[in-house]
Design a protein around this motif. Structure first.
Motif, PDB file in Angstrom:
ATOM      1  N   PRO A  56     -10.344  -4.191 -18.265  1.00  0.00           N
ATOM      2  CA  PRO A  56     -11.030  -4.978 -17.232  1.00  0.00           C
ATOM      3  C   PRO A  56     -10.028  -5.571 -16.248  1.00  0.00           C
ATOM      4  N   VAL A  57     -10.458  -5.717 -15.021  1.00  0.00           N
ATOM      5  CA  VAL A  57      -9.567  -6.219 -13.977  1.00  0.00           C
ATOM      6  C   VAL A  57      -9.152  -7.653 -14.282  1.00  0.00           C
ATOM      7  N   ALA A  58     -10.062  -8.445 -14.846  1.00  0.00           N
ATOM      8  CA  ALA A  58      -9.725  -9.835 -15.158  1.00  0.00           C
ATOM      9  C   ALA A  58      -8.667  -9.912 -16.258  1.00  0.00           C
ATOM     10  N   GLU A  59      -8.680  -8.962 -17.189  1.00  0.00           N
ATOM     11  CA  GLU A  59      -7.718  -8.978 -18.287  1.00  0.00           C
ATOM     12  C   GLU A  59      -6.360  -8.438 -17.871  1.00  0.00           C
ATOM     13  N   HIS A  60      -6.344  -7.295 -17.180  1.00  0.00           N
ATOM     14  CA  HIS A  60      -5.104  -6.659 -16.728  1.00  0.00           C
ATOM     15  C   HIS A  60      -5.230  -6.307 -15.249  1.00  0.00           C
ATOM     16  N   PRO A  61      -4.846  -7.200 -14.356  1.00  0.00           N
ATOM     17  CA  PRO A  61      -4.928  -6.855 -12.932  1.00  0.00           C
ATOM     18  C   PRO A  61      -3.949  -5.760 -12.526  1.00  0.00           C
ATOM     19  N   VAL A  62      -2.977  -5.437 -13.380  1.00  0.00           N
ATOM     20  CA  VAL A  62      -2.034  -4.364 -13.062  1.00  0.00           C
ATOM     21  C   VAL A  62      -2.753  -3.013 -13.068  1.00  0.00           C
ATOM     22  N   GLY A  63      -3.820  -2.882 -13.861  1.00  0.00           N
ATOM     23  CA  GLY A  63      -4.565  -1.624 -13.921  1.00  0.00           C
ATOM     24  C   GLY A  63      -5.129  -1.224 -12.576  1.00  0.00           C
ATOM     25  N   ILE A  64      -5.636  -2.179 -11.816  1.00  0.00           N
ATOM     26  CA  ILE A  64      -6.149  -1.844 -10.488  1.00  0.00           C
ATOM     27  C   ILE A  64      -5.002  -1.474  -9.561  1.00  0.00           C
ATOM     28  N   GLY A  65      -3.825  -2.063  -9.770  1.00  0.00           N
ATOM     29  CA  GLY A  65      -2.649  -1.681  -8.981  1.00  0.00           C
ATOM     30  C   GLY A  65      -2.216  -0.258  -9.273  1.00  0.00           C
ATOM     31  N   VAL A  66      -2.254   0.126 -10.548  1.00  0.00           N
ATOM     32  CA  VAL A  66      -1.926   1.501 -10.935  1.00  0.00           C
ATOM     33  C   VAL A  66      -2.936   2.461 -10.311  1.00  0.00           C
ATOM     34  N   SER A  67      -4.198   2.075 -10.351  1.00  0.00           N
ATOM     35  CA  SER A  67      -5.242   2.917  -9.784  1.00  0.00           C
ATOM     36  C   SER A  67      -5.065   3.087  -8.277  1.00  0.00           C
ATOM     37  N   LEU A  68      -4.768   2.007  -7.583  1.00  0.00           N
ATOM     38  CA  LEU A  68      -4.565   2.098  -6.133  1.00  0.00           C
ATOM     39  C   LEU A  68      -3.285   2.852  -5.785  1.00  0.00           C
ATOM     40  N   ALA A  69      -2.259   2.728  -6.619  1.00  0.00           N
ATOM     41  CA  ALA A  69      -1.027   3.495  -6.384  1.00  0.00           C
ATOM     42  C   ALA A  69      -1.286   4.994  -6.547  1.00  0.00           C
ATOM     43  N   LEU A  70      -2.080   5.368  -7.556  1.00  0.00           N
ATOM     44  CA  LEU A  70      -2.432   6.784  -7.726  1.00  0.00           C
ATOM     45  C   LEU A  70      -3.230   7.297  -6.538  1.00  0.00           C
ATOM     46  N   LEU A  71      -4.125   6.461  -6.013  1.00  0.00           N
ATOM     47  CA  LEU A  71      -4.890   6.860  -4.827  1.00  0.00           C
ATOM     48  C   LEU A  71      -3.968   7.032  -3.629  1.00  0.00           C
ATOM     49  N   ALA A  72      -3.007   6.144  -3.462  1.00  0.00           N
ATOM     50  CA  ALA A  72      -2.071   6.257  -2.336  1.00  0.00           C
ATOM     51  C   ALA A  72      -1.228   7.523  -2.443  1.00  0.00           C
ATOM     52  N   VAL A  73      -0.749   7.832  -3.634  1.00  0.00           N
ATOM     53  CA  VAL A  73       0.047   9.052  -3.836  1.00  0.00           C
ATOM     54  C   VAL A  73      -0.804  10.299  -3.580  1.00  0.00           C
ATOM     55  N   GLY A  74      -2.037  10.298  -4.082  1.00  0.00           N
ATOM     56  CA  GLY A  74      -2.924  11.436  -3.866  1.00  0.00           C
ATOM     57  C   GLY A  74      -3.288  11.616  -2.403  1.00  0.00           C
ATOM     58  N   THR A  75      -3.538  10.518  -1.695  1.00  0.00           N
ATOM     59  CA  THR A  75      -3.860  10.593  -0.274  1.00  0.00           C
ATOM     60  C   THR A  75      -2.665  11.079   0.524  1.00  0.00           C
ATOM     61  N   LEU A  76      -1.470  10.609   0.177  1.00  0.00           N
ATOM     62  CA  LEU A  76      -0.261  11.079   0.855  1.00  0.00           C
ATOM     63  C   LEU A  76      -0.039  12.567   0.607  1.00  0.00           C
ATOM     64  N   ALA A  77      -0.274  13.019  -0.617  1.00  0.00           N
ATOM     65  CA  ALA A  77      -0.124  14.447  -0.916  1.00  0.00           C
ATOM     66  C   ALA A  77      -1.160  15.274  -0.154  1.00  0.00           C
ATOM     67  N   PHE A  78      -2.362  14.757  -0.018  1.00  0.00           N
ATOM     68  CA  PHE A  78      -3.406  15.455   0.735  1.00  0.00           C
ATOM     69  C   PHE A  78      -3.060  15.503   2.218  1.00  0.00           C
ATOM     70  N   TRP A  79      -2.475  14.426   2.712  1.00  0.00           N
ATOM     71  CA  TRP A  79      -2.136  14.333   4.126  1.00  0.00           C
ATOM     72  C   TRP A  79      -0.963  15.223   4.493  1.00  0.00           C
ATOM     73  N   MET A  80      -0.076  15.478   3.555  1.00  0.00           N
ATOM     74  CA  MET A  80       1.119  16.273   3.826  1.00  0.00           C
ATOM     75  C   MET A  80       0.796  17.771   3.803  1.00  0.00           C
ATOM     76  N   THR A  81       0.232  18.227   4.867  1.00  0.00           N
ATOM     77  CA  THR A  81      -0.069  19.647   4.993  1.00  0.00           C
ATOM     78  C   THR A  81       1.219  20.407   5.301  1.00  0.00           C
ATOM     79  N   PRO A  82       1.218  21.719   5.130  1.00  0.00           N
ATOM     80  CA  PRO A  82       2.450  22.488   5.399  1.00  0.00           C
ATOM     81  C   PRO A  82       2.979  22.323   6.824  1.00  0.00           C
ATOM     82  N   TRP A  83       2.104  22.252   7.811  1.00  0.00           N
ATOM     83  CA  TRP A  83       2.600  22.112   9.177  1.00  0.00           C
ATOM     84  C   TRP A  83       3.157  20.714   9.423  1.00  0.00           C
TER      85      TRP A  83
END
Length: 92
Positions: A56-83
């Motif tokens: 739960p977010v109230a118990e471990h707020p770091v979990g939401i940070g890990v989740s948002l970091a994974l989203l940022a990495v995935g979005t950056l990988a999606f954005w980095m097209t070959p061109w």
């Protein structure tokens, strides 16, 4: 569940970019297996800090940070097209 959705989305985007879009399920499935195996509750009923899917977010707020970091990495990988990668390499 809402706190874990960005993490799963980021893992899917990263997997699709690295392994091909038909294999976009591999990293989320691997993460689910690893989280299921190593993320066992201890005697106090708490989860490890890196388990973004169940804690739960109230118990471990770091979990939401890990989740948002994974989203940022995935979005950056999606954005980095070959061109875009070629353009960044030419500027360097």
């Amino acid at each position: 569940m809402a706190g874990a959705l960005p993490g799963w989305t980021g893992l899917g985007l990263l997997s699709g970019r690295l392994l091909g879009w038909r294999q976009g399920w591999i990293l989320p499935a691997l993460a689910l297996l690893l989280i299921s195996y190593w993320s066992v509750q201890d005697g106090t009923g708490s989860y490890p800090w890196w388990d973004f899917s169940r804690s739960p977010v109230a118990e471990h707020p770091v979990g939401i940070g890990v989740s948002l970091a994974l989203l940022a990495v995935g979005t950056l990988a999606f954005w980095m097209t070959p061109w875009r990668l070629r353009g960044l390499l030419r500027r360097s």
